[in-house]
Design a protein around this motif. Structure first.
Motif, mmCIF file in Angstrom:
data_model
loop_
_atom_site.group_PDB
_atom_site.id
_atom_site.type_symbol
_atom_site.label_atom_id
_atom_site.label_comp_id
_atom_site.label_asym_id
_atom_site.label_seq_id
_atom_site.Cartn_x
_atom_site.Cartn_y
_atom_site.Cartn_z
ATOM 1 N N THR A 53 108.876 45.137 108.509
ATOM 2 C CA THR A 53 107.952 46.189 108.917
ATOM 3 C C THR A 53 107.535 47.030 107.723
ATOM 4 O O THR A 53 108.323 47.276 106.809
ATOM 5 C CB THR A 53 108.600 47.080 110.001
ATOM 6 O OG1 THR A 53 107.652 48.042 110.443
ATOM 7 C CG2 THR A 53 109.830 47.786 109.478
ATOM 8 N N THR A 56 102.307 48.403 110.523
ATOM 9 C CA THR A 56 101.921 47.179 109.825
ATOM 10 C C THR A 56 103.160 46.345 109.533
ATOM 11 O O THR A 56 104.207 46.878 109.171
ATOM 12 C CB THR A 56 101.198 47.520 108.508
ATOM 13 O OG1 THR A 56 100.029 48.284 108.807
ATOM 14 C CG2 THR A 56 100.786 46.254 107.767
ATOM 15 N N TRP A 57 103.014 45.033 109.701
ATOM 16 C CA TRP A 57 104.100 44.102 109.422
ATOM 17 C C TRP A 57 103.667 43.099 108.362
ATOM 18 O O TRP A 57 102.538 42.594 108.386
ATOM 19 C CB TRP A 57 104.506 43.335 110.685
ATOM 20 C CG TRP A 57 105.415 44.113 111.581
ATOM 21 C CD1 TRP A 57 105.078 45.155 112.399
ATOM 22 C CD2 TRP A 57 106.810 43.915 111.759
ATOM 23 N NE1 TRP A 57 106.171 45.618 113.070
ATOM 24 C CE2 TRP A 57 107.257 44.874 112.707
ATOM 25 C CE3 TRP A 57 107.737 43.020 111.229
ATOM 26 C CZ2 TRP A 57 108.591 44.956 113.115
ATOM 27 C CZ3 TRP A 57 109.067 43.098 111.638
ATOM 28 C CH2 TRP A 57 109.482 44.059 112.564
ATOM 29 N N ILE A 107 97.961 37.210 121.190
ATOM 30 C CA ILE A 107 99.324 36.671 121.174
ATOM 31 C C ILE A 107 99.599 35.965 122.492
ATOM 32 O O ILE A 107 99.458 36.558 123.578
ATOM 33 C CB ILE A 107 100.356 37.788 120.952
ATOM 34 C CG1 ILE A 107 100.056 38.552 119.667
ATOM 35 C CG2 ILE A 107 101.764 37.206 120.920
ATOM 36 C CD1 ILE A 107 100.132 37.736 118.405
ATOM 37 N N LEU A 146 99.293 42.760 123.145
ATOM 38 C CA LEU A 146 99.284 42.851 121.691
ATOM 39 C C LEU A 146 97.978 42.286 121.148
ATOM 40 O O LEU A 146 97.521 41.235 121.584
ATOM 41 C CB LEU A 146 100.457 42.069 121.084
ATOM 42 C CG LEU A 146 101.864 42.606 121.310
ATOM 43 C CD1 LEU A 146 102.871 41.732 120.577
ATOM 44 C CD2 LEU A 146 101.982 44.045 120.837
ATOM 45 N N PRO A 160 97.109 42.247 117.295
ATOM 46 C CA PRO A 160 97.242 42.617 115.886
ATOM 47 C C PRO A 160 95.975 42.310 115.095
ATOM 48 O O PRO A 160 95.296 41.301 115.318
ATOM 49 C CB PRO A 160 98.416 41.768 115.411
ATOM 50 C CG PRO A 160 98.458 40.607 116.353
ATOM 51 C CD PRO A 160 98.027 41.151 117.672
ATOM 52 N N LEU A 193 99.727 42.375 108.974
ATOM 53 C CA LEU A 193 99.186 42.500 110.325
ATOM 54 C C LEU A 193 99.444 43.906 110.846
ATOM 55 O O LEU A 193 100.566 44.410 110.752
ATOM 56 C CB LEU A 193 99.845 41.484 111.261
ATOM 57 C CG LEU A 193 99.613 40.008 110.962
ATOM 58 C CD1 LEU A 193 100.462 39.134 111.879
ATOM 59 C CD2 LEU A 193 98.130 39.655 111.123
ATOM 60 N N ASP A 194 98.425 44.511 111.421
ATOM 61 C CA ASP A 194 98.551 45.845 112.007
ATOM 62 C C ASP A 194 98.712 45.699 113.515
ATOM 63 O O ASP A 194 97.775 45.333 114.218
ATOM 64 C CB ASP A 194 97.310 46.679 111.670
ATOM 65 C CG ASP A 194 97.418 48.108 112.193
ATOM 66 O OD1 ASP A 194 98.462 48.463 112.752
ATOM 67 O OD2 ASP A 194 96.438 48.863 112.047
ATOM 68 N N PHE A 195 99.921 45.997 114.007
ATOM 69 C CA PHE A 195 100.208 45.928 115.435
ATOM 70 C C PHE A 195 100.006 47.270 116.125
ATOM 71 O O PHE A 195 100.228 47.381 117.330
ATOM 72 C CB PHE A 195 101.644 45.467 115.666
ATOM 73 C CG PHE A 195 101.855 43.991 115.480
ATOM 74 C CD1 PHE A 195 101.771 43.118 116.557
ATOM 75 C CD2 PHE A 195 102.126 43.474 114.224
ATOM 76 C CE1 PHE A 195 101.964 41.758 116.394
ATOM 77 C CE2 PHE A 195 102.328 42.109 114.049
ATOM 78 C CZ PHE A 195 102.244 41.244 115.131
ATOM 79 N N GLN A 246 105.637 51.000 118.277
ATOM 80 C CA GLN A 246 106.628 49.975 118.000
ATOM 81 C C GLN A 246 107.463 49.630 119.241
ATOM 82 O O GLN A 246 108.021 48.530 119.323
ATOM 83 C CB GLN A 246 107.528 50.423 116.855
ATOM 84 C CG GLN A 246 106.806 50.508 115.516
ATOM 85 C CD GLN A 246 106.243 49.173 115.062
ATOM 86 O OE1 GLN A 246 106.986 48.257 114.710
ATOM 87 N NE2 GLN A 246 104.927 49.039 115.076
ATOM 88 N N LEU A 293 105.602 46.865 120.859
ATOM 89 C CA LEU A 293 105.824 45.614 120.131
ATOM 90 C C LEU A 293 107.199 45.048 120.444
ATOM 91 O O LEU A 293 107.336 43.845 120.692
ATOM 92 C CB LEU A 293 105.682 45.859 118.623
ATOM 93 C CG LEU A 293 106.014 44.674 117.722
ATOM 94 C CD1 LEU A 293 105.122 43.485 118.020
ATOM 95 C CD2 LEU A 293 105.898 45.070 116.253
#
Length: 360
Positions: free
Chosen positions: A93, A98-99, A117, A123, A125, A138-140, A144, A147
């Protein structure tokens, strides 16, 4: 200490860390019970064939085990960009939701693309940036908790590629790939040395007077990436997030001060300790990213003993254990393990290694 701080290293070739492993020795499920796995003890006195359940007799009162309390998340997701399918392996993370992820099919993606997804339509992203080596930011979004809930529903346990699951992970893999110390979610690979511990074994260690302290290193997907360069020093490890709290550092330093040995449970714990220690052997609080690459020639300051599984040929982890216990010794030990039918890799047996320059 970072990779760039390491002392000058001798000439190294990746092929010097190669060995032939029969496919039949790659474990496809763990020993049951977990502490019934075999244990190869490797020291200056040679090798001994024992079992993980013998660990209390091999450690001394006052020794301290340092365990990694990271917990594996169901980090593999299947996604689409329009009709194009991609596979996402969350890696770590970053700020603001963002991941950093490794994406199979990353070349199909462009910044600004929004992915759907499979199994988690809530989701969506957004691709922030495409990086080298199949890495994608990737911006989720900032939620959190959303997610985490979606991962439990749609994510898969990211088993290593050498564990054959042609139909996907089995239901029991989620428990099998979770270790006794798992507390802090964030890893995409388990610290596999910890998979051998049971409550009964912990009680026996406590009765022996062996202590325990927790640190955190969220193991990333890069742990499975092969070294493709002829000179291992040209290989770049993916950064992983870790923490040694002030309280944990104090316990480790107090143990060393009164003559106890530091026993790293797994290469992940050892890498984090070496990221936090100074040349005098004092472990400092640490919180952040580390990409430390421990190669032969590295002088260890933090741990005296290492419990670890058997690693892949030409891998950064086989190079690490060679740095810790000596390259020739580890080549001989692995040859013995193969001849004796030890089970290799994440679900396999274990080895107890004593540092090449320390007392046994």
């Amino acid at each position: 200490m970072t990779q760039t701080d390491a002392p000058a290293l001798p000439a190294l070739r990746a092929e010097d860390f190669d060995f032939a492993l029969p496919e039949a020795l790659i474990a496809q499920e763990p020993a049951r019970p977990r502490d019934s796995a075999r244990l190869l003890v490797v020291s200056t006195e040679g090798t001994r064939d024992l079992g993980v359940a013998d660990l209390p007799s091999l450690l001394a009162p006052g020794d301290l085990m340092v365990v990694n309390d990271t917990r594996v998340i169901p980090a593999r997701l299947h996604a689409r960009r329009g009709e194009a399918r991609v596979e996402i392996m969350l890696n770590r993370t970053e700020a603001g939701g963002t991941w950093h992820a490794l994406v199979r099919g990353a070349k199909k993606l462009r910044p600004g693309d929004v992915l759907s997804i499979e199994g988690a339509p809530e989701l969506a992203p957004r691709v922030v940036e495409r990086q080298d080596g199949g890495a994608v930011l990737l911006d989720f979004g900032p939620d959190q908790a959303l997610l985490a809930t979606a991962l439990e529903k749609a994510g898969e346990v990211p088993l290593p590629p050498y564990i054959a699951r042609p139909d996907g992970p089995r239901p029991e893999d989620r428990d099998d790939y979770t270790h006794l110390f798992a507390r802090q979610p964030g890893a995409v690979a388990a610290p596999t040395a910890s998979l051998h511990f049971t409550q009964a074994l912990m009680e026996a260690l406590a009765a022996r007077g062996v202590g325990q302290v927790e640190v955190t290193l969220h193991v990333g997907a890069g742990t499975f990436l092969p070294i493709r360069t002829e000179d291992p020093r040209a290989h770049k490890l993916h950064s992983e997030w870790g923490e040694v709290t002030p309280e944990a550092a104090a316990v480790i330093n107090a143990t060393r001060a009164r003559g106890g040995r530091i026993v790293a449970i797994g290469t992940t714990a050892l890498r984090l300790l070496e990221s936090a220690v100074d040349e005098k052997g004092v472990v400092h609080p640490f919180r952040g990213l580390t990409d430390i690459f421990l190669l032969p020639g590295h002088r260890f300051h933090s741990a005296d003993v290492l419990l670890t599984n058997f690693h892949l040929p030409k891998s950064s982890l086989f190079m690490l254990v060679s740095a810790f216990s000596g390259t020739a010794r580890m080549r001989d030990a692995y040859a013995h393990a193969i001849a004796a039918g030890y089970r290799f890799y994440s679900y396999g047996d274990a080895s107890l290694l004593f540092r090449e320059d320390s007392a046994q």
